[in-house]
Design a protein around this motif. Structure first.
Motif, PDB file in Angstrom:
ATOM      1  N   PRO A 101       0.816  -1.212   0.000  1.00 33.42           N
ATOM      2  CA  PRO A 101       0.000   0.000   0.000  1.00 33.42           C
ATOM      3  C   PRO A 101       0.853   1.268   0.000  1.00 33.42           C
ATOM      4  O   PRO A 101       2.015   1.229   0.398  1.00 33.42           O
ATOM      5  N   CYS A 102       0.234   2.361  -0.418  1.00 38.67           N
ATOM      6  CA  CYS A 102       0.927   3.652  -0.330  1.00 38.67           C
ATOM      7  C   CYS A 102       1.251   3.901   1.144  1.00 38.67           C
ATOM      8  O   CYS A 102       2.405   4.106   1.495  1.00 38.67           O
ATOM      9  N   SER A 103       0.220   3.826   1.999  1.00 42.11           N
ATOM     10  CA  SER A 103       0.422   4.054   3.442  1.00 42.11           C
ATOM     11  C   SER A 103       0.073   2.803   4.229  1.00 42.11           C
ATOM     12  O   SER A 103      -0.887   2.098   3.886  1.00 42.11           O
ATOM     13  N   LEU A 125       8.100  -5.825   0.287  1.00 42.37           N
ATOM     14  CA  LEU A 125       6.868  -5.165   0.727  1.00 42.37           C
ATOM     15  C   LEU A 125       7.146  -3.672   0.868  1.00 42.37           C
ATOM     16  O   LEU A 125       8.120  -3.280   1.515  1.00 42.37           O
ATOM     17  N   ARG A 126       6.303  -2.845   0.230  1.00 43.28           N
ATOM     18  CA  ARG A 126       6.413  -1.404   0.431  1.00 43.28           C
ATOM     19  C   ARG A 126       5.252  -0.922   1.297  1.00 43.28           C
ATOM     20  O   ARG A 126       4.183  -1.557   1.329  1.00 43.28           O
ATOM     21  N   GLY A 127       5.451   0.185   1.980  1.00 42.75           N
ATOM     22  CA  GLY A 127       4.371   0.782   2.760  1.00 42.75           C
ATOM     23  C   GLY A 127       4.933   2.004   3.459  1.00 42.75           C
ATOM     24  O   GLY A 127       6.032   1.954   4.009  1.00 42.75           O
ATOM     25  N   GLY A 128       4.190   3.093   3.407  1.00 47.46           N
ATOM     26  CA  GLY A 128       4.673   4.327   4.015  1.00 47.46           C
ATOM     27  C   GLY A 128       4.186   4.468   5.447  1.00 47.46           C
ATOM     28  O   GLY A 128       2.991   4.306   5.729  1.00 47.46           O
ATOM     29  N   ILE A 298       5.071  -1.014  -7.007  1.00 45.73           N
ATOM     30  CA  ILE A 298       3.660  -0.896  -7.396  1.00 45.73           C
ATOM     31  C   ILE A 298       2.796  -0.795  -6.135  1.00 45.73           C
ATOM     32  O   ILE A 298       2.957  -1.578  -5.194  1.00 45.73           O
ATOM     33  N   GLU A 299       1.848   0.145  -6.162  1.00 43.61           N
ATOM     34  CA  GLU A 299       0.939   0.273  -5.017  1.00 43.61           C
ATOM     35  C   GLU A 299      -0.258  -0.668  -5.182  1.00 43.61           C
ATOM     36  O   GLU A 299      -0.896  -0.717  -6.242  1.00 43.61           O
ATOM     37  N   ALA A 300      -0.532  -1.411  -4.104  1.00 40.35           N
ATOM     38  CA  ALA A 300      -1.675  -2.345  -4.111  1.00 40.35           C
ATOM     39  C   ALA A 300      -2.337  -2.280  -2.740  1.00 40.35           C
ATOM     40  O   ALA A 300      -1.666  -2.062  -1.716  1.00 40.35           O
ATOM     41  N   HIS A 301      -3.642  -2.460  -2.728  1.00 34.57           N
ATOM     42  CA  HIS A 301      -4.424  -2.243  -1.498  1.00 34.57           C
ATOM     43  C   HIS A 301      -5.636  -3.172  -1.527  1.00 34.57           C
ATOM     44  O   HIS A 301      -6.225  -3.381  -2.597  1.00 34.57           O
ATOM     45  N   SER A 309      -4.427   7.029   1.269  1.00 31.94           N
ATOM     46  CA  SER A 309      -3.609   7.824   0.326  1.00 31.94           C
ATOM     47  C   SER A 309      -3.468   7.049  -0.978  1.00 31.94           C
ATOM     48  O   SER A 309      -3.392   5.824  -0.973  1.00 31.94           O
ATOM     49  N   ASP A 310      -3.451   7.780  -2.068  1.00 37.56           N
ATOM     50  CA  ASP A 310      -3.181   7.240  -3.413  1.00 37.56           C
ATOM     51  C   ASP A 310      -4.067   6.065  -3.827  1.00 37.56           C
ATOM     52  O   ASP A 310      -3.615   5.175  -4.583  1.00 37.56           O
TER      53      ASP A 310
END
Ligand code: PEP
Ligand code: MN
Length: 338
Positions: A101-103, A125-128, A298-301, A309-310
């Motif tokens: 996720p973005c956040s 894994l990405r995440g702000g 890539i942002e995924a949610h 966000s986003d």
């Protein structure tokens, strides 16, 4: 100019070379490359005869570098820089797929996303947790609580964590939890921050500023490299142009092969921020892989329409899974894998 010392050069020989160039008004920057001392000349000194320098005891080679950036250039290091984080060697044939996720919003949201993207083939894994928002009234991230959730998700999935650090004083805190420190587009020229992540020696994902040229990006990377930290992924995430009606940014696909020509650092593409429109993130992802990117972020949610966000550019977890199958096909077509 860069002076490459012999691996067996003595401290006296190194000091002699430094004294010679400094006497001509140059500043020197020394770093060690695979055990060899590298002396970079900076500033505006009097001309130096490279032949004369090349004859000095302990000097292996001198290189005249015309670009403003030195340590990041292919002249300095012709071979690709690769480094391993978790199971993936960045810059190898295998693409790095960074998704999430973005956040970081909640434990449930993050863990559900982490498991799903891992299952689909993501390798990071990405995440702000600290979010650089254009408006001070928008969600600013969960802060340290978000970092703790990222660490928990890494524990649960084995995926290394990429997360943004926004200020130099937070580098020690974020470094406790992150495997890769992300520098956001808005901070690409925050030189104090670049120095701090350079000193941290953590891997860095350096995003291109939205109005930065390719050379500006290379100069930003040079700040980090100057501290001896070469584990840097450059990230093309779209730049501001005149069309903001249909797309959030203009994804500069041309920057990918151009960067590959001028630098040894690996290049990651961010199609989510690049186009900013969920239904076209897939097309830009495939274009970036075809153009030679070493990975994607890539942002995924689980529920993008509810994202803090986003959301407009975030894929659903199902869309991410489908896209991964397409990415695999394009990657294999050009001799890569994911
Ligand atoms: C992000 O990755 O969520 C982000 C804020 O990116 P950028 O700095 O590229 O806008
Ligand atoms: Mn985002």
């Amino acid at each position: 100019m860069i002076i490459l010392m012999h691996p067996e050069a003595t401290p006296v020989e190194i000091d002699n070379v430094i004294a010679t160039v400094e006497a001509r008004g140059w500043q020197t920057h020394c770093s060690s490359k695979s055990g060899q001392m590298v002396i970079g000349l900076q500033g505006e000194g009097q001309p130096i005869d490279p032949f004369h320098l090349g004859q000095m005891p302990g000097v292996l080679e001198t290189m005249d570098i015309s670009q403003k950036y030195k340590l990041g250039s292919r002249d300095f290091r012709p071979e690709d820089t690769t480094f391993t984080i978790g199971d993936v060697t960045i810059g190898s044939k295998q693409l790095a797929i960074i998704a999430g996720p973005c956040s970081v919003e909640s434990r449930e949201q993050l863990l559900e996303t982490a498991h799903a993207v891992k299952e689909a083939g993501a390798t990071f894994l990405r995440g702000g947790a600290f979010k650089p928002r254009s408006s001070p009234y928008s969600f600013q991230g969960l802060g340290e609580a978000g970092l703790k959730l990222l660490a928990e998700a890494r524990e649960a999935t084995g995926l290394p964590v990429v997360t943004e650090v926004m200020s130099p004083d937070r580098v020690p805190l974020v470094s406790i939890y992150a495997d890769v420190l992300q520098i956001g587009a808005r901070n690409m020229q925050n030189f104090d921050l670049l120095n701090a992540v350079g000193r941290s020696h953590k891997p860095v994902l350096l995003k291109r500023g939205m109005s930065a040229t390719v050379e500006d990006l290379m100069m930003a990377a040079e700040y980090i490299l100057a501290h001896g930290n070469s584990r840097i992924m450059l990230c093309e995430r779209g730049i501001r142009t005149f069309d903001q009606k249909y797309t959030r940014n203009t994804f500069d696909v041309m920057a990918i092969p151009m960067l590959q020509e001028i630098t040894h650092l690996p290049i990651i593409a961010d199609p989510s921020h690049g186009i900013g429109v969920r239904r076209h993130v897939g097309a830009i992802s495939l274009a970036a892989v075809a153009a030679g990117a070493d990975g994607l972020i890539i942002e995924a949610h689980p529920n993008p329409d509810r994202a803090l966000s986003d959301g407009d550019q975030s894929l659903t977890l199902e869309q991410f899974q489908t896209l991964m199958k397409q990415i695999k096909i394009v990657a294999e077509t050009i001799g890569r894998s994911c």
